[in-house]
Design an enzyme around this catalytic site. Sequence first.
Site, PDB file in Angstrom:
ATOM      1  N   GLY A 102       0.799  -1.223   0.000  1.00 24.07           N
ATOM      2  CA  GLY A 102       0.000   0.000   0.000  1.00 24.07           C
ATOM      3  C   GLY A 102       0.832   1.273   0.000  1.00 24.07           C
ATOM      4  O   GLY A 102       0.303   2.363   0.206  1.00 24.07           O
ATOM      5  N   ASP A 159      -1.159   7.550  -7.270  1.00 18.46           N
ATOM      6  CA  ASP A 159       0.148   7.003  -6.876  1.00 18.46           C
ATOM      7  C   ASP A 159       1.250   7.517  -7.791  1.00 18.46           C
ATOM      8  O   ASP A 159       2.320   7.936  -7.347  1.00 18.46           O
ATOM      9  CB  ASP A 159       0.124   5.468  -6.937  1.00 18.46           C
TER      10      ASP A 159
HETATM   11  C1  GLA Z   1      -4.460   2.207  -5.457  1.00 22.94           C
HETATM   12  C2  GLA Z   1      -4.611   2.885  -6.806  1.00 22.94           C
HETATM   13  C3  GLA Z   1      -4.901   4.378  -6.619  1.00 22.94           C
HETATM   14  C4  GLA Z   1      -6.057   4.615  -5.647  1.00 22.94           C
HETATM   15  C5  GLA Z   1      -5.857   3.806  -4.370  1.00 22.94           C
HETATM   16  C6  GLA Z   1      -7.043   3.902  -3.441  1.00 22.94           C
HETATM   17  O1  GLA Z   1      -3.322   2.673  -4.786  1.00 22.94           O
HETATM   18  O2  GLA Z   1      -3.465   2.727  -7.594  1.00 22.94           O
HETATM   19  O3  GLA Z   1      -5.164   4.970  -7.873  1.00 22.94           O
HETATM   20  O4  GLA Z   1      -7.281   4.321  -6.252  1.00 22.94           O
HETATM   21  O5  GLA Z   1      -5.604   2.442  -4.645  1.00 22.94           O
HETATM   22  O6  GLA Z   1      -7.186   5.197  -2.957  1.00 22.94           O
END
Ligand code: GLA
Length: 331
Positions: A101, A145
């Site tokens: 994450g 991200d």
């Molecule tokens: C992942 C995705 C992002 C976003 C997050 C949830 O990290 O790559 O684009 O949607 O999940 O916030």
Amino acid sequence: MRRVFAPGRVNLIGEHTDYSGGLVLPMAIQLGTTVEFEPGGDIVHLVSADEPLPAVTPIEVADVAADEPAWARLVAAVVAEVGPSVGGQGSVSTTLPIGAGLSSSASLEVAVALALGFEGSALELALLCQRAERRAWGVPCGIMDQLASAAGAAGHALLIDCTTNSAIPVAIPEEADILAVHSGQTRTLAGSAYADRRAACEQAAAIIGPLRDASPADLARIDDPVVRSRARHVVNESARTLAFVEALHGGELESAGRLMTESHASLRDDFEVSTPILDALVDRLAQTSGVLGVRLTGAGFGGCVVVLCERGAVTEGWRLMPSDGANAEEM
Ligand code: GLA
């Protein structure tokens, strides 16, 4: 020789709102991916300290989807999107926990694109890498991200408006700690859960219009209770993100922390992307003296929680520092 560093990110608040055009507040962090690359030839050959097999791709990529292993597919997709005129040899290493994450994949994409000589704005780089991730793994991810990794600003988080893709730096208070603590559960987004959540948001938007502009009162027009809960999370989460930024500006860290904890409850109950292990970790940390707020960060289904606390209150996990975005240097 070219050396590139692309940071990972921690999302402070604004979760699962980016692909609905909402607000997010990620912070590029000091942990990230380094690529050392010697340009030459017409093949890209990368070895990784974390992967048994190399990524080997001709610069004229034939079929991204056929590439194995999974990380090589991501590299191939970036090569296909950048379209470099020369290949090269190099190595990849990361200080990020993988699949936790903190955007290990986005930082790999951004680092590889820069190693291949990508030139353009941070937003163009982020959009290219987002396309690569969709192409390689079929994950319909948002822009958060990749843009956090490409455009990070030292000492700041980024308030990204995912309707316009504008990114405003928000100063991070120095008197608090921001940490990531790993739940121990790793996950991949290539399964269907992430795409299902996105589809539910699109269903909701087809009924009440863009969720970014929707108000809590509009939610009553959605009959399906599951779709309504998903939309309720998105509508409330964008409001929480704005309130969080205001709390930071006002130096009200306790209010900021409370918003983070509310965000977790909403991700658990309305968006249903938490797990019992994440919930137990959030509950334990929330009861620790000096903790102001704690929530899952990233897509969920495992990975890390992010903690806002008084200096030194939590001693486990990674203490995160806001970092600059990706950079490349010739050596
Ligand atoms: C992942 C995705 C992002 C976003 C997050 C949830 O990290 O790559 O684009 O949607 O999940 O916030």
